[in-house]
Design a protein around this motif. Structure first.
Motif, PDB file in Angstrom:
ATOM      1  N   LEU A   1       0.870  -1.179   0.000  1.00 25.61           N
ATOM      2  CA  LEU A   1       0.000   0.000   0.000  1.00 25.61           C
ATOM      3  C   LEU A   1       0.904   1.226   0.000  1.00 25.61           C
ATOM      4  O   LEU A   1       1.419   1.650   1.041  1.00 25.61           O
ATOM      5  CB  LEU A   1      -0.916  -0.043   1.223  1.00 25.61           C
ATOM      6  N   VAL A   2       1.102   1.799  -1.171  1.00 28.87           N
ATOM      7  CA  VAL A   2       2.194   2.751  -1.384  1.00 28.87           C
ATOM      8  C   VAL A   2       1.655   4.169  -1.532  1.00 28.87           C
ATOM      9  O   VAL A   2       0.731   4.423  -2.322  1.00 28.87           O
ATOM     10  CB  VAL A   2       3.003   2.361  -2.638  1.00 28.87           C
ATOM     11  N   ALA A   3       2.263   5.093  -0.793  1.00 27.39           N
ATOM     12  CA  ALA A   3       1.883   6.502  -0.866  1.00 27.39           C
ATOM     13  C   ALA A   3       2.032   7.012  -2.300  1.00 27.39           C
ATOM     14  O   ALA A   3       3.016   6.724  -2.986  1.00 27.39           O
ATOM     15  CB  ALA A   3       2.739   7.332   0.089  1.00 27.39           C
ATOM     16  N   ASP A   4       1.064   7.778  -2.739  1.00 30.02           N
ATOM     17  CA  ASP A   4       0.986   8.229  -4.129  1.00 30.02           C
ATOM     18  C   ASP A   4       2.281   8.873  -4.642  1.00 30.02           C
ATOM     19  O   ASP A   4       2.726   8.551  -5.748  1.00 30.02           O
ATOM     20  CB  ASP A   4      -0.201   9.190  -4.290  1.00 30.02           C
ATOM     21  N   PRO A   5       2.929   9.794  -3.882  1.00 27.86           N
ATOM     22  CA  PRO A   5       4.103  10.485  -4.448  1.00 27.86           C
ATOM     23  C   PRO A   5       5.269   9.557  -4.798  1.00 27.86           C
ATOM     24  O   PRO A   5       6.093   9.908  -5.643  1.00 27.86           O
ATOM     25  CB  PRO A   5       4.499  11.466  -3.333  1.00 27.86           C
ATOM     26  N   ILE A   6       5.378   8.402  -4.144  1.00 26.83           N
ATOM     27  CA  ILE A   6       6.516   7.510  -4.432  1.00 26.83           C
ATOM     28  C   ILE A   6       6.061   6.215  -5.109  1.00 26.83           C
ATOM     29  O   ILE A   6       6.874   5.310  -5.318  1.00 26.83           O
ATOM     30  CB  ILE A   6       7.319   7.195  -3.152  1.00 26.83           C
ATOM     31  N   HIS A   7       4.791   6.137  -5.460  1.00 31.45           N
ATOM     32  CA  HIS A   7       4.256   4.899  -6.027  1.00 31.45           C
ATOM     33  C   HIS A   7       5.006   4.459  -7.278  1.00 31.45           C
ATOM     34  O   HIS A   7       5.444   3.304  -7.388  1.00 31.45           O
ATOM     35  CB  HIS A   7       2.765   5.079  -6.348  1.00 31.45           C
ATOM     36  N   ASP A   8       5.166   5.344  -8.246  1.00 32.37           N
ATOM     37  CA  ASP A   8       5.773   4.962  -9.521  1.00 32.37           C
ATOM     38  C   ASP A   8       7.231   4.556  -9.351  1.00 32.37           C
ATOM     39  O   ASP A   8       7.698   3.582  -9.970  1.00 32.37           O
ATOM     40  CB  ASP A   8       5.658   6.100 -10.532  1.00 32.37           C
ATOM     41  N   ALA A   9       7.951   5.284  -8.499  1.00 30.58           N
ATOM     42  CA  ALA A   9       9.346   4.931  -8.244  1.00 30.58           C
ATOM     43  C   ALA A   9       9.444   3.569  -7.564  1.00 30.58           C
ATOM     44  O   ALA A   9      10.324   2.753  -7.891  1.00 30.58           O
ATOM     45  CB  ALA A   9      10.007   6.001  -7.377  1.00 30.58           C
ATOM     46  N   PHE A  10       8.539   3.312  -6.633  1.00 31.26           N
ATOM     47  CA  PHE A  10       8.530   2.020  -5.940  1.00 31.26           C
ATOM     48  C   PHE A  10       8.299   0.886  -6.943  1.00 31.26           C
ATOM     49  O   PHE A  10       9.018  -0.119  -6.939  1.00 31.26           O
ATOM     50  CB  PHE A  10       7.445   2.009  -4.870  1.00 31.26           C
ATOM     51  N   VAL A  11       7.317   1.037  -7.807  1.00 32.86           N
ATOM     52  CA  VAL A  11       6.995  -0.020  -8.769  1.00 32.86           C
ATOM     53  C   VAL A  11       8.166  -0.278  -9.707  1.00 32.86           C
ATOM     54  O   VAL A  11       8.560  -1.434  -9.946  1.00 32.86           O
ATOM     55  CB  VAL A  11       5.724   0.342  -9.573  1.00 32.86           C
TER      56      VAL A  11
END
Length: 476
Positions: free
Chosen positions: A290-300
């Motif tokens: 469950l990833v915070a929106d601002p870092i979601h794309d970097a996490f993926v």
């Protein structure tokens, strides 16, 4: 080793079972490793009756004598570690290095429980009358039925066996029919160390027949089960009818709350290792990210890059990082979840397909864009499947983490003590790892809340769960 494998009934090896035979399969090669005897109700009833005799003998020993025997068993296990690890990899599929760690950790669990068994202290209660003493003592509950799953063939049973023996109980061990050899070897080590013969049985066969017979056997006084929620309900209901103590470690669906300030450099390598450890067949495997929106794309993107480095292959190969799933049915279940999610709008970031046509190999898989309509977000995948959902706020992440009626393992990643404290206060789970994924140690309680079960395995709580409390009042 396989030539010697047999059912153990009250310490006696049986090469024939009343329920016929079962083929032991290698999940990496589809090879039949051995044809083993299969137990039924007859052996379960006999083992329960013998366990009562074994209990009388084992519980009569002092805690110190039991401690010495158990420490000897742990040393014997360590002497067989290499052989046990290879066998575990062959019958279950996991990487040999992980099997070796599991086997040695199981020996550590015997050691720790043996020590804890020497410290099952009672207490003196201040009396109200001068000529009366009040004391509280703890005594072993009696023979115990141990029902363990296939994903951790050594650690799973030993979470129950070690504290039960330390408390003074005898054990009837029912491992999964898919992975019986590891439990058989544990039984051999216990008997070699000097645990009374009638205090140890190891049976595999029809899960429903053996479990029903053990639950109904009047000699068995406690049931300890690790399994699915569905099976847990059945066994708990049957045990309740017989008024027997139970410990239930059931399903999970571990959320991972990734806050906006999470350290992705530290998180991503950990997440990939722990997600795909044992091919994701772990009840506390990190599953819903469950990833915070601002870092979601970097996490993926980082997760995908790290996941695509994972080497899939036979667990006996030193280069392998992830072995096969244990059963074909489990592989098919994971594949159905992937197709269901994609059909409902999820993005397949990597993986999502079987590897080859021999063995139960499946690619490490990441899905993003997950929503609550998708089966994988509601039913535990129990496979190499990481689910990523974008979260607008910490409140949303906590709401999703707590949405399901399960609460076993949970995780949170943040550099903020305030956020960590807020998550710890708000999460509904039996265990929470903050900035790391390791939860199971011999000295710490392991268990869940809600539909994930009740009772603890590990820590002082485990040994106490195999004991009863007695008050003694003495007028002088």
């Amino acid at each position: 080793m396989l030539e010697n494998v047999a059912l153990i009934v009250g310490g006696e090896h049986r090469r024939r079972g009343s329920a016929g035979e079962v083929a032991l399969m290698d999940p990496a090669t589809d090879e039949t490793l051995a044809t083993l005897p299969r137990a039924g109700k007859a052996e379960a009833r006999e083992a329960a009756a013998l366990a009562l005799e074994g209990f009388a003998e084992w519980s009569a020993l002092s805690a110190f004598e039991r401690y010495k025997i158990m420490r000897r068993a742990a040393d014997i296990m360590r002497g067989k570690a290499e052989e046990a690890a290879r066998m575990m990899s062959r019958e279950q599929g996991k990487v040999v290095a992980q099997a070796l760690l599991e086997w040695n950790a199981s020996a550590d669990l015997v050691d720790w429980s043996a020590e804890e068994g020497r410290r099952t202290y009672g207490r003196i209660v201040p009396p109200r009358l001068k000529d009366v003493t009040l004391s509280v003592v703890h005594r072993p509950v009696g023979p115990v039925a141990v029902m363990a799953p296939w994903n951790f063939p050594a650690w799973g049973p030993m979470q129950k066996i070690a504290p039960a023996l330390a408390a003074g109980c005898s054990v009837v061990i029912k491992p999964s029919e898919d992975t019986p050899v590891t439990a058989w070897l544990i039984g051999c080590c216990l008997l070699e160390a000097g645990v009374p013969a009638k205090a140890v049985s190891v049976l595999w066969g029809s899960a429903s027949e053996i479990s029903t017979a053990l639950v109904e056997a009047p000699e068995i006084r406690k049931i300890s089960l690790t399994g699915s929620i569905r099976v847990g309900r059945i066994v708990a209901a049957a045990a309740g009818k017989e008024l027997k103590k139970v410990t239930m470690e059931l399903g999970g669906h571990a959320p991972v709350i990734v806050a906006e300030d999470a350290d992705l450099d530290a998180l991503v390598p950990q997440a990939v290792f722990w997600k795909f450890r044992n091919s994701g067949q772990v009840c506390v495997s990190p599953t819903r990210f469950l990833v915070a929106d601002p870092i979601h794309d970097a996490f993926v993107s980082r997760m995908v890059a790290e996941t695509e480095k994972v080497v899939v292959g036979n667990g006996l190969d030193p280069a392998t990082q992830m072995g096969p799933l244990t059963t074909l049915g489990q592989l098919q279940s994971v594949d159905r979840m992937v197709h269901d999610a994609v059909s409902k709008g999820a993005t397949l970031e990597t993986g999502g397909a079987r590897v080859g046509n021999i063995g139960n190999f499946y690619k490490p898989t990441i899905l993003s864009g997950m929503t609550t309509e998708m089966a994988a977000m509601n039913d535990e995948p129990f496979g190499p499947l990481a689910l990523v959902a974008r979260m607008a706020s910490l409140d949303d992440a906590l709401a999703e983490a707590n949405r399901l009626p399960v609460g076993l393992g949970s995780y949170a990643f943040t550099r903020s003590d305030a956020i960590a404290a807020r998550i710890a206060a708000g999460i509904k789970a039996g265990m929470l790892g903050i900035n790391h994924f390791a939860l199971a140690l011999p000295e710490t309680p392991f268990g869940g809340v809600l539909d994930s079960g009740f009772g603890s395995e590990g820590g002082t709580e485990a040994v106490q769960s195999y004991m009863t409390t007695m008050l003694i009042t003495h007028k002088h």
